[in-house]
Design a protein around this motif. Structure first.
Motif, PDB file in Angstrom:
ATOM      1  N   ALA A  62       0.829  -1.207   0.000  1.00  0.00           N
ATOM      2  CA  ALA A  62       0.000   0.000   0.000  1.00  0.00           C
ATOM      3  C   ALA A  62       0.866   1.261   0.000  1.00  0.00           C
ATOM      4  CB  ALA A  62      -0.932  -0.006   1.208  1.00  0.00           C
ATOM      5  N   GLU A  63       1.942   1.251   0.786  1.00  0.00           N
ATOM      6  CA  GLU A  63       2.832   2.416   0.835  1.00  0.00           C
ATOM      7  C   GLU A  63       3.536   2.646  -0.496  1.00  0.00           C
ATOM      8  OE1 GLU A  63       4.094   2.502   5.528  1.00  0.00           O
ATOM      9  OE2 GLU A  63       5.042   1.031   4.196  1.00  0.00           O
ATOM     10  N   GLU A  75       1.053   4.036  -3.067  1.00  0.00           N
ATOM     11  CA  GLU A  75       0.808   5.459  -2.837  1.00  0.00           C
ATOM     12  C   GLU A  75       2.013   6.303  -3.249  1.00  0.00           C
ATOM     13  OE1 GLU A  75      -0.108   8.581   0.842  1.00  0.00           O
ATOM     14  OE2 GLU A  75      -0.365   6.414   1.142  1.00  0.00           O
ATOM     15  N   HIS A  76       3.222   5.821  -2.924  1.00  0.00           N
ATOM     16  CA  HIS A  76       4.440   6.584  -3.206  1.00  0.00           C
ATOM     17  C   HIS A  76       4.670   6.734  -4.709  1.00  0.00           C
ATOM     18  CE1 HIS A  76       8.491   8.154  -2.402  1.00  0.00           C
ATOM     19  NE2 HIS A  76       8.916   7.365  -3.381  1.00  0.00           N
ATOM     20  N   GLY A 106       2.360   5.743  -7.232  1.00  0.00           N
ATOM     21  CA  GLY A 106       1.167   5.933  -8.039  1.00  0.00           C
ATOM     22  C   GLY A 106       1.016   4.880  -9.114  1.00  0.00           C
TER      23      GLY A 106
END
Length: 261
Positions: free
Chosen positions: A46-47, A50-51, A53
């Motif tokens: 998930a990280e 998000e980082h 895209g």
């Protein structure tokens, strides 16, 4: 956020390099630079999503790249971690020194103690057999041998598989035939039989492990092994033992000191 200070760069959409490989490159650089240390958890899917895209599948491909290289290992239910890889420095010019045998230490014990590790051995099997052709050629004899197979552990983790082939004429009736050959290991027992060791010849190659080797050494996908075949000679030039060893490629550093004259 976990990625802060670990992954600084963004991906380059104009690059010819696949996005998942760019992500793997940055994670690899973080590991090699020490920003991600051995045993430390990698940023979660998930990280990373998000980082960067990107899609989840892209992140999973990047992480799989690191796992294939043996840099990371997945732990079920916990995440993906930087693989611990404390190497043993294997000093070829020192590990078979007679002083270790006089101190009652076999080579693996001596080299493990040198790095503050605890040595162990299991899966010991001892049989009298006809040797494989490759071994017969090194022993320069076509006679029965005693084959001693075992797995070596460092701090409880398997790192090495080894099979020693000793001419049965030397090994019969000695502690070489027993699981514990006594202080100094089998080389001390060979010398007890009047074969003072004079030199060793080692041939080293690398390859990917077989399925059985990977299982016995708990190797992650992509981790190579050293294959080291050593022949021991006595003062008369007789080959008294051949040892066929498979070593986890990320658990050993082979170091050799060579004279310049």
């Amino acid at each position: 956020m976990v990625t802060k200070g670990i992954l600084i760069d963004r991906i380059d959409p104009s690059s010819d390099r696949a996005v998942f490989r760019q992500i793997a490159d940055q994670l690899r650089q973080a590991i090699e630079s020490g920003r991600l240390r051995e045993g430390e958890k990698l940023p979660s899917e998930a990280e990373l999503i998000e980082h960067y895209g990107v899609a989840r599948m892209t992140v999973r491909q990047a992480i799989q790249e690191l796992r294939n290289e043996g840099l990371a290992v997945a732990e079920h239910g916990r995440g993906v971690f930087v693989r611990r890889r404390p190497p043993v420095k294997r000093l070829a010019s020192d590990r078979f020194a007679r002083r270790h045998r006089k101190d009652g230490k076999a080579a693996f014990l001596a080299e493990s103690e040198a790095v503050g590790a605890t040595a162990g051995v299991d899966m010991i099997a001892i049989n009298e057999v006809q040797p494989p052709e490759e071994i017969s050629e090194r022993l320069l004899a076509n006679e029965p041998v005693v084959a001693r197979s075992r797995r070596y552990l460092r701090d409880g983790h398997p790192v090495e598989l080894a099979t020693s082939y000793i001419p049965a004429s030397i090994a019969r009736g000695t502690k070489i035939m027993e699981p514990n050959p006594g202080p100094g290991g089998i080389y001390a027992r060979i010398e007890d039989q009047g074969h003072t060791l004079e030199r060793f010849v080692e041939d080293v190659s690398t390859r990917l492990p077989t399925r059985d080797e990977a299982k016995l050494l708990n190797l992650t996908s992509g981790t190579p092994v050293f294959r080291l075949i050593r022949t021991a000679y006595d003062l008369e030039g007789m080959a008294v033992e051949v040892c066929d060893t498979i070593m986890s490629g990320d658990a050993f550093l082979l170091s050799y000191e060579l004279p310049a004259h």
